[in-house]
Design an enzyme around this catalytic site. Structure first.
Site, mmCIF file in Angstrom:
data_model
loop_
_atom_site.group_PDB
_atom_site.id
_atom_site.type_symbol
_atom_site.label_atom_id
_atom_site.label_comp_id
_atom_site.label_asym_id
_atom_site.label_seq_id
_atom_site.Cartn_x
_atom_site.Cartn_y
_atom_site.Cartn_z
ATOM 1 N N SER A 127 -10.361 10.040 9.607
ATOM 2 C CA SER A 127 -9.897 10.646 10.807
ATOM 3 C C SER A 127 -9.410 10.658 11.578
ATOM 4 C CB SER A 127 -9.903 12.538 10.416
ATOM 5 O OG SER A 127 -9.627 13.135 10.577
ATOM 6 N N GLY A 128 -8.468 10.958 12.308
ATOM 7 C CA GLY A 128 -7.923 10.611 13.969
ATOM 8 C C GLY A 128 -8.058 8.674 14.102
ATOM 9 N N THR A 132 -1.497 8.623 10.311
ATOM 10 C CA THR A 132 -0.111 9.611 10.310
ATOM 11 C C THR A 132 0.456 8.974 11.573
ATOM 12 O OG1 THR A 132 -1.189 11.494 9.390
ATOM 13 C CG2 THR A 132 0.891 11.936 10.225
ATOM 14 N N ASN A 177 -10.308 15.464 14.485
ATOM 15 C CA ASN A 177 -8.211 15.264 15.208
ATOM 16 C C ASN A 177 -7.803 16.868 15.208
ATOM 17 O OD1 ASN A 177 -5.805 14.059 15.225
ATOM 18 N ND2 ASN A 177 -5.237 13.126 13.238
ATOM 19 N N SER A 180 -4.991 16.936 11.769
ATOM 20 C CA SER A 180 -5.422 16.379 11.037
ATOM 21 C C SER A 180 -4.552 16.026 9.591
ATOM 22 C CB SER A 180 -6.761 16.061 10.897
ATOM 23 O OG SER A 180 -7.535 15.984 9.221
ATOM 24 N N SER A 181 -4.241 15.620 8.876
ATOM 25 C CA SER A 181 -3.544 15.408 8.064
ATOM 26 C C SER A 181 -4.813 15.412 6.059
ATOM 27 C CB SER A 181 -2.933 14.115 6.740
ATOM 28 O OG SER A 181 -2.013 13.514 8.406
ATOM 29 N N GLY A 400 -8.988 8.116 4.782
ATOM 30 C CA GLY A 400 -10.069 7.094 4.864
ATOM 31 C C GLY A 400 -11.870 7.495 4.722
ATOM 32 N N GLU A 402 -15.136 8.995 4.667
ATOM 33 C CA GLU A 402 -15.977 9.907 4.835
ATOM 34 C C GLU A 402 -17.617 10.433 5.175
ATOM 35 O OE1 GLU A 402 -13.930 13.739 4.233
ATOM 36 O OE2 GLU A 402 -12.229 13.118 5.938
HETATM 37 N N1 LIG Z 1 -0.601 4.216 18.468
HETATM 38 C C1 LIG Z 1 -0.682 5.942 19.428
HETATM 39 N N2 LIG Z 1 -0.464 6.070 20.698
HETATM 40 C C2 LIG Z 1 -0.806 6.651 20.585
HETATM 41 N N3 LIG Z 1 -1.656 7.184 20.217
HETATM 42 C C3 LIG Z 1 -1.957 7.788 19.248
HETATM 43 C C4 LIG Z 1 -1.328 7.104 18.238
HETATM 44 N N4 LIG Z 1 -2.074 6.761 17.170
HETATM 45 C C5 LIG Z 1 -2.803 7.826 16.931
HETATM 46 N N5 LIG Z 1 -2.743 8.288 18.390
HETATM 47 C C6 LIG Z 1 -3.379 9.777 18.587
HETATM 48 O O1 LIG Z 1 -4.219 10.258 17.705
HETATM 49 C C7 LIG Z 1 -4.321 11.528 17.217
HETATM 50 C C8 LIG Z 1 -4.768 10.692 15.716
HETATM 51 O O2 LIG Z 1 -3.538 9.825 14.966
HETATM 52 P P1 LIG Z 1 -3.082 10.893 13.463
HETATM 53 O O3 LIG Z 1 -3.052 12.244 13.446
HETATM 54 O O4 LIG Z 1 -2.295 9.236 12.948
HETATM 55 O O5 LIG Z 1 -4.697 10.135 12.387
HETATM 56 P P2 LIG Z 1 -4.954 9.685 11.077
HETATM 57 O O6 LIG Z 1 -5.658 9.567 11.054
HETATM 58 O O7 LIG Z 1 -3.853 10.692 10.509
HETATM 59 O O8 LIG Z 1 -5.803 11.339 10.737
HETATM 60 P P3 LIG Z 1 -5.975 12.182 9.871
HETATM 61 O O9 LIG Z 1 -6.912 11.432 8.363
HETATM 62 O O10 LIG Z 1 -6.592 13.330 10.464
HETATM 63 O O11 LIG Z 1 -5.185 13.211 9.543
HETATM 64 C C9 LIG Z 1 -2.380 11.445 17.318
HETATM 65 O O12 LIG Z 1 -2.675 13.083 17.639
HETATM 66 C C10 LIG Z 1 -2.167 10.966 18.464
HETATM 67 O O13 LIG Z 1 -2.296 11.711 19.582
HETATM 68 MG MG LIG Z 2 -3.023 11.991 9.403
#
Ligand SMILES: Nc1ncnc2c1ncn2[C@@H]1O[C@H](COP(=O)(O)OP(=O)(O)OP(=O)(O)O)[C@@H](O)[C@H]1O
Ligand SMILES: [Mg+2]
Length: 1050
Positions: A127-128, A132, A177, A180-181, A400, A402
């Protein structure tokens, strides 16, 4: 090590090349390697993490492991997702550009198009970690780079806009996050044969519904609740019975953080509303959707009171709103929330719920309502994205692995999913490695064994059994059953089964699974309830639910048969999830996978912080080292022959600039030239395999150096070429200008020649007709003759009065010429006269008189002409003062020494002749010897010869006079002129030839005979005459030029 001999052959000195290569290598080291496969120490986790760290510090967040992209969340905007970047990666070979998510996206797209095989991109990470974000970047890349028609544009927009909607309903702020999705997502993007995105389909997995009713401290409910309350218009909130204050809602206060600085609920609300419209929700549908969301909030605020066994709802307001928003009967709803239906002896009875049961029922309803709403939403989005059987690229953005302090049913499901995905990943990677070697005809022995087993085998079926079996099934009985059935499995441990050491760190209600990523302890508490999804268990008991909405007016809810399913036995959550996972695996297996492994650099969401422990953990459970080992088991590097040859052909004279033969032979020639040792590489059917990264590095370095020399050559060539073409251009231009100018000149000359010929022709014609009357044939000639005469005259006008030259005029201008000549002369005279001084004028007047008197009459006149007349020949000191005194007031006008000849003996005596205003006076030294009044002067005689004798004839009436006076002057012309002027006797001068007769007194006469002679001789002749023989005029006289000129003119 690459045999450097080959490279030295190319570049000459070994040492120089080596030094250069080493420096380039260290320069490269500073940002690590772009592909982990090229890591020298590929088995070392530390080296792996160090490479990640180096690159992360330089903001290089992407690194490959072969074709797998490892991405580290930068937590800041890197400016690497611009349209320029998209352009840069479009259609470019994967390995030719630095690692980027666009390269992966582009590679999948091109494979889909060229190989006509469906693709999928699996994005995983905790997560984070940026899953996404990565999926959004890929979607944006396709939206920008794929061809699009107007119709396709709508689909593109819908695909893009599905994200904010799904994020609003399925994402929430968690501790890890802010966005977070809370569900897994698999999205298919469909492309038509032109490669344009024409449709899509979304499958969602395991929405975390428990979040609707409960949030941990510091976390929030799903974004949509806050967005509605913050951004919803006043009217809307009023209609939904909501207040603009999240603190008012029990479901929003559990985590105690309704506001998050990184989230702007108000603007997100606007975006979601817009996105809903783009996706194709009409106003009614949006209203229904919001009614449900609002009803969840109202449900949360339903409070129970009353005594145990007689639970009632304490406030009516919520029920009223709920009844309206859900379109149900309030009374029935109240009963359903406070009673359960039991069947006793075949009869249905309503039994009141206790407080705890009632709250659970309420929460279960909320979760169910929200969960189904989410599913409905996904289906609705899917309906708006047409789905047909075209090529697809699937995007999997799924939670991912956990591991928390306390892991429950959710972690169990999530980790199960990750275990499956990892299994798939390794299988596919290994498979593709193996397939590649086989396809290339290369034998490779892997030195490791992958121990992948179905660790979850049985656990889920036991859980289901426990959920469904009659009797007192509980979480602990489930644990016991697990111990009985799977207790012997090497990857399964419970407190009971564990050794003493493990027991210390395990609770009695926990079981431990040894995942590929590590050990995880799961607490069985709540497993059964969660697997039953609570509502269904409750519904089995609270049978009042099916009648809750029997004739529900709510099309939305009925459309999902929310409550109609309640009577039949539902599938257990884990089983459902397992089934959907199996389906997902099927989907993924049918596609060509690409992987993006996301890593979270720190837990504090900070840019630039690289938490090594956290990262090591992720590297481990993402299986990256395993991945690398698989990749490096045989050869570190492989490329298709054409790619390899294209890149390095410049390093061998035989392959540069082009290899004409077979590609394989070209590569063989090239590597031979480079000095590759046999154990360093293998040639497959279509690819070269290089075993060690350093071999490739050395080749790369050689290429770098070669590039420089090539660049220099190319530059020189190009400069030469460009200068040459510049010169050619200049030359052509110069020639064009020259030709043009020469043309002009030639035309001008021709014209002039024509004009000249015309002129000459006219001239000749005019000449021929010149004597005719003026006519067209001769008018030019005549005019020309006139004109040229006048021009000639203009150029040759006489310079002075003495210049008598004058151009000869043509006959027609003879008269005019004469007039002009006179005019010219007059003009010259006039201007001359204007210029002369009074003295000169006086002189001229005298000279005029002299001319009148003597010109052509007296021989010595010409000699006198050039001599200026003086005002007097005797100055004051020459004349005796007594004489001056005797003259008194009489003013002397002229004085000249003369010789006087006596009347009788003609004796010559020196005298002075003085002219006054009234008389001429002859002076002998001091005496006035004779005064001749001008009135008494009868005349003056002089000879025509050149002597100086002259006779003043005096009137005989004057007694004082003794007769005429014979005088001789050396300046006879001047003297006589003066006398004539003073006495006004100009007409009384007689010029005699031969002799002069004069009166001597008392009637006697004397005669002077003039004879020419060689010298002047005045003497008394024998005949008593005065004889004068004279000299010839003196020819050596120097004539004063101006005087002479003037006199001649005059
Ligand atoms: N390539 C990137 N460039 C800049 N910031 C990023 C990038 N990827 C992620 N982030 C930052 O990290 C935060 C978390 O990313 P994201 O929501 O994609 O995580 P995730 O892997 O989908 O987490 P979850 O499993 O909780 O959904 C985003 O809101 C953004 O602020
Ligand atoms: Mg996500």
């Amino acid at each position: 090590m690459l045999a450097l001999g080959g490279i030295t052959r190319i570049f000459g000195t070994f040492d120089g090349v080596r030094a250069m290569m080493e420096s380039a290598l260290t320069a490269r080291d500073r940002v690590g390697v772009q592909d982990f496969v090229l890591l020298e120490n590929f088995t070392s986790e530390a080296a792996f993490i160090e490479n990640l760290r180096k690159r992360f510090k330089e903001n290089l967040i992407y690194t490959y492991i072969g074709s797998v992209l490892v991405s580290v969340n930068p937590y800041k905007d890197l400016e690497i997702y611009t349209k320029n970047h998209m352009e840069r990666y479009r259609g470019v070979n994967f390995y030719e550009v630095s690692p980027h998510i666009y390269a992966v996206a582009d590679n999948s797209y091109r494979s889909m198009r060229t190989e006509r095989k469906d693709q999928c991109i699996l994005i995983s990470g905790e997560s984070g970690a940026g899953k996404t974000e990565a999926s959004k970047k890929i979607l944006q890349y396709y939206a920008f780079t794929c061809p699009a028609s107007e119709q396709v544009q709508t689909i593109k927009d819908r695909l893009l806009q599905s994200n904010p909607v799904l994020e609003a309903f399925g994402n929430a702020k968690t501790l890890r996050n802010d966005n977070s999705s809370r569900f897994g997502k698999y999205m298919d993007i469909q492309f038509d044969f032109k490669g344009a995105p024409v449709g899509g389909h979304i499958i969602n997995y395991l929405l975390e519904k428990s979040r609707v009713v409960h949030q941990n401290h510091g976390e929030r409910n799903f974004h949509i609740f806050y967005q509605l309350i913050e951004g919803g218009e006043e009217d809307l909130l009023r209609a939904l019975g909501l207040e603009r204050n999240p603190q008012q809602y029990q479901y929003l206060v559990k985590g105690n953080c309704p506001k998050v600085s990184s989230i702007n609920d108000r603007s997100d609300w606007k975006m979601v509303r817009k996105a809903l419209t783009v996706i194709g929700f009409n106003e009614d549908e949006v209203e229904e959707l919001l009614n449900i969301i609002a009803s969840v909030l109202h449900l949360g605020n339903v409070q129970y009171g009353g005594e145990e066994g007689n639970v009632c709802i304490t406030s009516d307001t919520q029920i009223k709103y709920l009844a309206r928003l859900l379109g149900v009967n309030g009374a029935v709803l109240t009963e359903a929330l406070t009673h359960k239906k039991i069947i006793a002896k075949g009869e249905e009875l309503m039994s009141p719920l206790n407080l705890e049961q009632a709250s659970s029922a309420r929460d279960a309803l909320s979760k169910a309502v929200y969960g189904r709403t989410f599913t409905w939403l996904v289906n609705k989005i899917n309906a708006s994205l047409t789905y047909t059987n075209y090529s697809v690229i699937g995007l999997l953005d799924i939670y991912g692995f956990e591991v928390f302090q306390h892991n429950s049913f959710e972690q169990f499901c999530i980790n199960y999913c990750n275990e499956k995905l990892q299994q798939l990943f390794i299988e596919l990677t290994l498979k593709s490695e193996q397939e590649e070697y086989e396809a290339e005809g290369i034998t490779v022995r892997h030195h490791f064994l992958l121990s992948l087993s179905e660790k979850f085998k049985g656990i889920i079926s036991i859980l289901d059994e426990e959920c469904l079996r009659p009797g007192d099934a509980s979480d602990l009985t489930f644990l016991e059953k697990l111990e009985d059935t799977v207790g012997g499995h090497a990857h399964f441990v419970t407190h009971k089964l564990a050794d003493a050491k493990t027991r210390k760190v395990m609770g009695r209600d926990e079981f431990r699974l040894l995942h590929y990523a590590g050990e995880v302890n799961y607490n069985v508490n709540g497993f059964l309830d969660k697997n039953n999804d609570l509502l269904f268990r409750n519904l089995k008991e609270v049978t009042s639910f099916p009648i809750l909405f029997p004739s529900s007016l709510h099309p939305f809810l009925t459309s999902f048969s929310l409550f109609s399913v309640c009577l039949c036995l539902p599938l257990q959550a884990a089983t459902q999830f397992k089934a959907s996972l199996a389906k997902l695996m099927e989907i993924l297996m049918s596609k060509e996978p690409s992987y993006i492994r996301c890593i979270k650099p720190n837990d504090s969401k900070q840019a630039g912080r690289f938490d090594e422990v956290l990262i090591r953990h992720q590297v481990k459970y993402l299986g990256l080292m395993e991945n690398l080992r698989v990749r490096r088991a045989g050869f570190a590097y492989r490329r298709r022959y054409e790619v390899f040859l294209q890149r390095y052909k410049s390093l061998c004279p035989d392959t540069w600039p082009n290899w004409q033969g077979k590609l394989a032979d070209g590569v063989a020639t090239l590597v031979k030239h480079l000095g590759y040792k046999p154990e360093e590489y293998k040639l497959g059917r279509s690819k070269i395999f290089i075993r060690f990264p350093k071999t490739l590095f050395a080749t790369e370095e050689a290429l770098e150096t070669r590039k420089h020399s090539l660049a220099t050559k190319l530059q020189a060539g190009w400069r030469g070429y460009s200068q040459k073409s510049k010169y050619q251009k200049l030359r052509t231009s110069a020639i064009a200008i020259q030709a043009w100018w020469r043309g002009i000149l030639a035309r001008r000359r021709a014209q002039r020649r024509r004009q000249a010929a015309d002129t000459i022709r006219r001239f000749i014609k005019g000449f021929i007709y010149r004597h005719r009357e003026r006519c067209p044939e001769n008018e030019y000639f005549l005019d020309y003759v006139r004109y040229s005469f006048l021009m000639k005259l203009h150029r040759n006008l006489p310079k002075n009065v003495l210049d008598k030259s004058w151009p000869t005029p043509p006959a027609a201008l003879a008269e005019a010429s004469e007039h002009l000549r006179k005019l010219c002369m007059q003009n010259m005279v006039w201007s001359y006269c204007k210029k002369i001084s009074p003295e000169w004028k006086h002189q001229m007047e005298q000279k005029m008189i002299a001319s009148e008197l003597f010109k052509d009459k007296k021989d010595n006149y010409p000699q006198s002409v050039p001599k200026l007349f003086v005002s007097t020949r005797l100055n004051g000191e020459d004349i005796n003062p007594k004489v001056v005194q005797a003259l008194g007031s009489e003013k002397m006008k002229y004085a000249v020494p003369v010789t006087k000849y006596d009347r009788k003996g003609y004796k010559a005596r020196p005298r002075q002749l003085l002219l006054t205003a009234n008389s001429a006076v002859i002076i002998e030294e001091t005496k006035l010897k004779q005064r001749i009044d001008y009135g008494a002067l009868k005349g003056i005689s002089v000879s025509s010869l050149s002597d100086g004798l002259f006779v003043l004839h005096v009137s005989s009436d004057d007694n004082k006079q003794k007769g005429d006076v014979v005088l001789q002057s050396d300046h006879v012309i001047e003297t006589l002129t003066k006398i004539a002027i003073c006495s006004d006797k100009i007409n009384s001068i007689n010029i005699n030839q031969g002799s002069i007769t004069f009166t001597v007194g008392q009637g006697k006469e004397g005669i002077i005979d003039f004879t020419p002679g060689s010298e002047l001789l005045v003497a008394k002749a024998k005949n008593g005459h005065l004889s004068c023989s004279q000299t010839a005029p003196n020819s050596s006289i120097v004539v004063q030029p101006l005087l002479l000129q003037t006199c001649v003119t005059l």
